[in-house]
Design an enzyme around this catalytic site. Structure first.
Site, short mmCIF file in Angstrom:
data_model
loop_
_atom_site.label_atom_id
_atom_site.label_comp_id
_atom_site.label_asym_id
_atom_site.label_seq_id
_atom_site.Cartn_x
_atom_site.Cartn_y
_atom_site.Cartn_z
N HIS A 40 -50.54 7.79 -10.46
CA HIS A 40 -51.08 8.45 -11.66
C HIS A 40 -51.89 7.46 -12.50
O HIS A 40 -52.97 7.80 -13.00
CB HIS A 40 -49.94 9.03 -12.50
CG HIS A 40 -49.43 10.35 -12.02
ND1 HIS A 40 -48.55 10.47 -10.97
CD2 HIS A 40 -49.69 11.62 -12.43
CE1 HIS A 40 -48.28 11.75 -10.76
NE2 HIS A 40 -48.96 12.46 -11.64
N GLU A 41 -51.36 6.26 -12.66
CA GLU A 41 -52.07 5.26 -13.47
C GLU A 41 -53.35 4.82 -12.78
O GLU A 41 -54.36 4.53 -13.45
CB GLU A 41 -51.15 4.06 -13.72
CG GLU A 41 -51.77 2.98 -14.60
CD GLU A 41 -52.15 3.51 -15.98
OE1 GLU A 41 -53.18 3.06 -16.53
OE2 GLU A 41 -51.41 4.36 -16.53
#
Length: 468
Positions: free
Chosen positions: A400-401
């Site tokens: 996600h990051e």
């Protein structure tokens, strides 16, 4: 990374396997009768927990499902779309009165920038995935062995497949819309690539023979290890371009030799879902153009004031993005490929814990993480269930990051830490005061979902626009 899922989905239960009674003719071919729940206990735990999960199902918010089940709240579904229609009319009137236009095109010019370059890049990314078929052919013909030559080649290719598109987004200097779409599509295709390769590679392993030898005297009921649930394809006959293209198109990230299929494509159903896709996207565009784009870049407004203004627009976008992906787009591809299992999500809106939400809101990714991260961590690296769960959350948070790094062109780790904060929240939700009160747990969940997305939007946008 993942090596020992060779017994994945070996058991095909009543819904998938016809009743057959025959003897074992070779050590690699097992003929089967039905397996009942009490008989699963006789199988090794490693095998028994992997029952095939694909079955003919419809999505919960599908109009036909709401009609056929006579859901008492289906009227609210109709009310929502009527309200969205009035919302668009109200927005158009407001824009015309204030600026003399029905709809601003600033956002359109942003996401249409270098559209041809994005399309060509996406085609090249997907086209490179066919290397996996060549590798599987080489392994199936015995030209190379999976362990360790094929394994090394596969991992090198997967790393290259991920980071070349990431580099390409920086090289092209795409805005956040194009960068976000391209990297998300790349990651989803990477999961398909990984599942396809490791599902087939584990059938090449000699270790599978040991498992079959151990089972042949215990079970006459099993058929499905080398055969698909439908019984019409087996390894290595599945290693073809046609089979691989079919897997790329079906809306699942987990590879199987066969999936439950519908009998035909329904033109009116397909038209309805395509129309819903464009209609929902138009709602998404109007909401973003009118209530988000004018506010987020304004760094002069305090963070808490921006947060307050973004609460409802972000929640609206969150719901619309969920609907357009999992109800519209997934069902379009499912209908085109006659893919019968439309269970792309469960009732995540009723979640009382973040753990429940993680399981329900995105079933394709959940199934991938469950098979290829959580279970494989336990089996390959002998991790405990708790450590495997932590590893799954950690990997998911990193991915996600990574998307946010590509979109914002900065490393800030806001989303990573917010994702990892779900672990203590899961522990907190198990406290008796919350666990015993479903209404309180659900309110706690929605409170976090209301605050999380706008907070991330403000933090990342401040980083981007403050430095411009």
């Amino acid at each position: 990374m993942l090596q020992t899922t060779q017994a994945e989905d070996i058991i095909s239960v009543k819904k998938h396997t016809p009743s057959i009674k025959s003897t074992i003719t070779t050590t690699t071919t097992l003929s089967a009768t039905l397996i009942y729940d009490d008989e699963l206990n006789r199988l090794p735990k490693k095998i028994a927990k992997r029952v095939v999960t694909f079955q003919p199902r419809s999505s919960q918010l599908d109009r036909e499902t709401l009609d056929s089940h006579q859901y008492p709240f289906r009227g609210f579904f109709t009310l929502f779309w009527i309200a969205m229609g009035f919302y668009i009319i109200q927005t158009g009137v407001k824009n015309f009165q204030s600026a003399g236009i029905l709809l601003d095109l600033t956002f359109f010019r942003l996401f249409s920038q270098d559209a041809l370059g994005l399309i060509l890049s996406d085609v090249c990314m997907v086209g490179s995935m066919f290397f996996a078929v060549l590798l599987q052919k080489a392994i199936a013909h015995g030209w190379i062995r999976w362990r360790y030559t094929g394994m090394i080649i596969q991992h090198i290719f997967q790393v290259t497949f991920l980071f070349v598109p990431i580099y390409w987004t920086f090289f092209k200097g795409w805005p956040w819309v194009q960068s976000g779409f391209f990297v998300l599509h790349t990651i989803s295709m990477l999961m398909k690539l990984h599942s396809y390769s490791f599902y087939n590679d584990e059938r090449e392993e000699g270790e599978k023979q040991q498992i079959l030898d151990q089972l042949k005297n215990k079970i006459e009921q099993v058929e499905g290890y080398l055969h698909s649930p439908t019984g019409n394809i087996r390894y290595p006959e599945n290693v073809t371009l046609t089979n691989y293209i079919d897997f790329l198109l079906v809306p699942t990230l987990v590879y199987e030799l066969g999936y439950p299929r519908t009998e035909k494509i329904r033109p009116w159903y397909l038209f309805e879902k395509i129309l819903a896709t464009f209609g929902t996207f138009f709602l998404l565009y109007v909401n973003t153009e009118t209530y988000i784009i004018p506010v987020l870049p304004n760094v002069s407004t305090s963070i808490h004031n921006t947060m307050v203004q973004m609460l409802f627009p972000f929640m609206m976008n969150y719901l619309l993005i969920f609907y357009i992906i999992f109800e519209c787009i997934c069902n379009v591809f499912a209908e085109l490929t006659c893919f019968a299992d439309r269970n792309f999500y469960d009732d995540w809106w009723n979640s009382i814990t973040w753990e429940e939400f993680a399981r329900k809101w995105n079933k394709p990714v959940h199934h991938f993480l469950l098979r290829h991260v959580y279970q494989s961590s336990i089996e390959s690296y002998k991790l405990s269930k708790r450590d495997a769960a932590f590893m799954t959350f950690f990997l998911s948070s990193l991915i996600h990051e990574l998307v946010m790094v590509v979109v914002s062109k900065k490393i800030r780790m806001y989303l990573f830490f917010l994702q990892m904060s779900q672990l203590p929240l899961i522990w907190l939700s198990k406290l008796p005061a919350i666990k015993g009160n479903k209404w309180l747990g659900n309110a706690f969940f929605w409170f976090g979902l209301f605050l999380g997305p706008p907070m991330l939007g403000v933090l990342y946008c401040r980083e981007v626009f403050a430095s411009d």
